[in-house]
Design a protein around this motif. Sequence first.
Motif, PDB file in Angstrom:
ATOM      1  N   GLU A 168      27.339  32.836  45.317  1.00  0.00           N
ATOM      2  CA  GLU A 168      26.087  32.680  44.575  1.00  0.00           C
ATOM      3  C   GLU A 168      25.872  33.872  43.654  1.00  0.00           C
ATOM      4  O   GLU A 168      26.119  35.020  44.026  1.00  0.00           O
ATOM      5  CB  GLU A 168      24.927  32.554  45.558  1.00  0.00           C
ATOM      6  CG  GLU A 168      23.579  32.313  44.891  1.00  0.00           C
ATOM      7  CD  GLU A 168      22.462  32.181  45.907  1.00  0.00           C
ATOM      8  OE1 GLU A 168      21.310  31.956  45.482  1.00  0.00           O
ATOM      9  OE2 GLU A 168      22.724  32.314  47.115  1.00  0.00           O
ATOM     10  N   LEU A 169      25.426  33.596  42.428  1.00  0.00           N
ATOM     11  CA  LEU A 169      25.024  34.652  41.511  1.00  0.00           C
ATOM     12  C   LEU A 169      23.669  35.199  41.918  1.00  0.00           C
ATOM     13  O   LEU A 169      22.918  34.557  42.657  1.00  0.00           O
ATOM     14  CB  LEU A 169      24.963  34.111  40.073  1.00  0.00           C
ATOM     15  CG  LEU A 169      26.302  33.874  39.378  1.00  0.00           C
ATOM     16  CD1 LEU A 169      26.082  33.082  38.091  1.00  0.00           C
ATOM     17  CD2 LEU A 169      26.980  35.198  39.061  1.00  0.00           C
ATOM     18  N   MET A 170      23.359  36.402  41.427  1.00  0.00           N
ATOM     19  CA  MET A 170      22.076  37.006  41.757  1.00  0.00           C
ATOM     20  C   MET A 170      20.953  36.439  40.897  1.00  0.00           C
ATOM     21  O   MET A 170      20.134  37.152  40.338  1.00  0.00           O
ATOM     22  CB  MET A 170      22.160  38.532  41.573  1.00  0.00           C
ATOM     23  CG  MET A 170      23.172  39.203  42.469  1.00  0.00           C
ATOM     24  SD  MET A 170      22.736  39.074  44.230  1.00  0.00           S
ATOM     25  CE  MET A 170      23.936  37.849  44.782  1.00  0.00           C
ATOM     26  N   VAL A 171      20.940  35.123  40.770  1.00  0.00           N
ATOM     27  CA  VAL A 171      19.899  34.398  40.041  1.00  0.00           C
ATOM     28  C   VAL A 171      19.575  33.151  40.867  1.00  0.00           C
ATOM     29  O   VAL A 171      20.370  32.751  41.723  1.00  0.00           O
ATOM     30  CB  VAL A 171      20.370  33.984  38.624  1.00  0.00           C
ATOM     31  CG1 VAL A 171      20.590  35.213  37.764  1.00  0.00           C
ATOM     32  CG2 VAL A 171      21.638  33.152  38.702  1.00  0.00           C
ATOM     33  N   PRO A 172      18.419  32.519  40.635  1.00  0.00           N
ATOM     34  CA  PRO A 172      18.107  31.300  41.391  1.00  0.00           C
ATOM     35  C   PRO A 172      19.182  30.237  41.197  1.00  0.00           C
ATOM     36  O   PRO A 172      19.680  30.026  40.102  1.00  0.00           O
ATOM     37  CB  PRO A 172      16.764  30.857  40.796  1.00  0.00           C
ATOM     38  CG  PRO A 172      16.160  32.104  40.238  1.00  0.00           C
ATOM     39  CD  PRO A 172      17.313  32.931  39.762  1.00  0.00           C
ATOM     40  N   GLN A 173      19.553  29.557  42.293  1.00  0.00           N
ATOM     41  CA  GLN A 173      20.562  28.508  42.213  1.00  0.00           C
ATOM     42  C   GLN A 173      20.022  27.306  41.435  1.00  0.00           C
ATOM     43  O   GLN A 173      18.834  26.999  41.504  1.00  0.00           O
ATOM     44  CB  GLN A 173      20.957  28.051  43.617  1.00  0.00           C
ATOM     45  CG  GLN A 173      21.836  29.019  44.371  1.00  0.00           C
ATOM     46  CD  GLN A 173      22.365  28.412  45.665  1.00  0.00           C
ATOM     47  OE1 GLN A 173      21.985  27.318  46.039  1.00  0.00           O
ATOM     48  NE2 GLN A 173      23.240  29.129  46.325  1.00  0.00           N
TER      49      GLN A 173
END
Length: 297
Positions: A57-62
């Motif tokens: 997961e990226l450090m942004v909302p999925q």
Amino acid sequence: MHPGQVFTLILAAALCVGGAWICIGRWSRARHLLDTPTSRIRSAAQGYVELVGVLRELMVPQPMAPLTGERCLWWRYRIEEYRSNGKRSSWSVVERGVSEAWLRLADATGECLIDPRGAEVHPAFRKVWTGDLRHPRGVAPNGWLGLFSIGKRYRYTEERLHEGEPLYALGDFRTSGGGRQGLDLQSAKRDVIRQWKGDFAGLLQRFDSNADGQLDEQEWSRVRLAARLEAEDRHRESSAAPALHQLGQPGEALPFVLSSHGEEVLTQRFYWQAAGGALMCLAGAVWLASQLGVTAW
């Protein structure tokens, strides 16, 4: 030759050419998969590479899948409507979409950001179900109930990639930072001077030592020296930054493939599709020959 025969000839020729195009394209993709060795992210060469890792997961909302509202890393969907005119009926696509959210691939040596735009994506998760509304609400039904289409007007297809899934990636690999880029000093110096010329008043304030409103040869020599030092400083700063690896669509006519399935599964799929294209081509050629009255003797 009447119009019906002309149309038949065109259809047979299209079948032959289309089959050949599918056969060549799928065969070429399979060969690219087999001929490109798997690289590690940290040591991968710049250019066309094959990577294998796990999605993180990226450090942004999925992203949220548009049909089911489920959390995922990437999605693709299609909505079809059942249409009938009394004589024939079929499912027609009325809406489709695909995610453009970046992905993060990790292996034992590092991480790579992936821009999925333009990629041929083969997700393991694929759900098909039917309903009465143009846009479904809630989670798709499970089992055969989701495909029970009697009386249903719409059919929905949703594909997703999730965190923790394995991912096979084939595309153009680039690294910035980490001291990987060489310095083209002359080009970098020209870029700095071009940037400074954009604020010519500021350039004069810094280097017009005799205040005559212009830069003579001696002053331009100082500008070039300062630009060289500035270019070297910028290169040192960028080299000190952590390495950032990215994968995207190749500039040349090379396959860009992302898949939850491994190389072996994909290769077999492409070979079967190539075989199907060859059969289409052969069928079209036989049909065309029969229409033209050509025999094998």
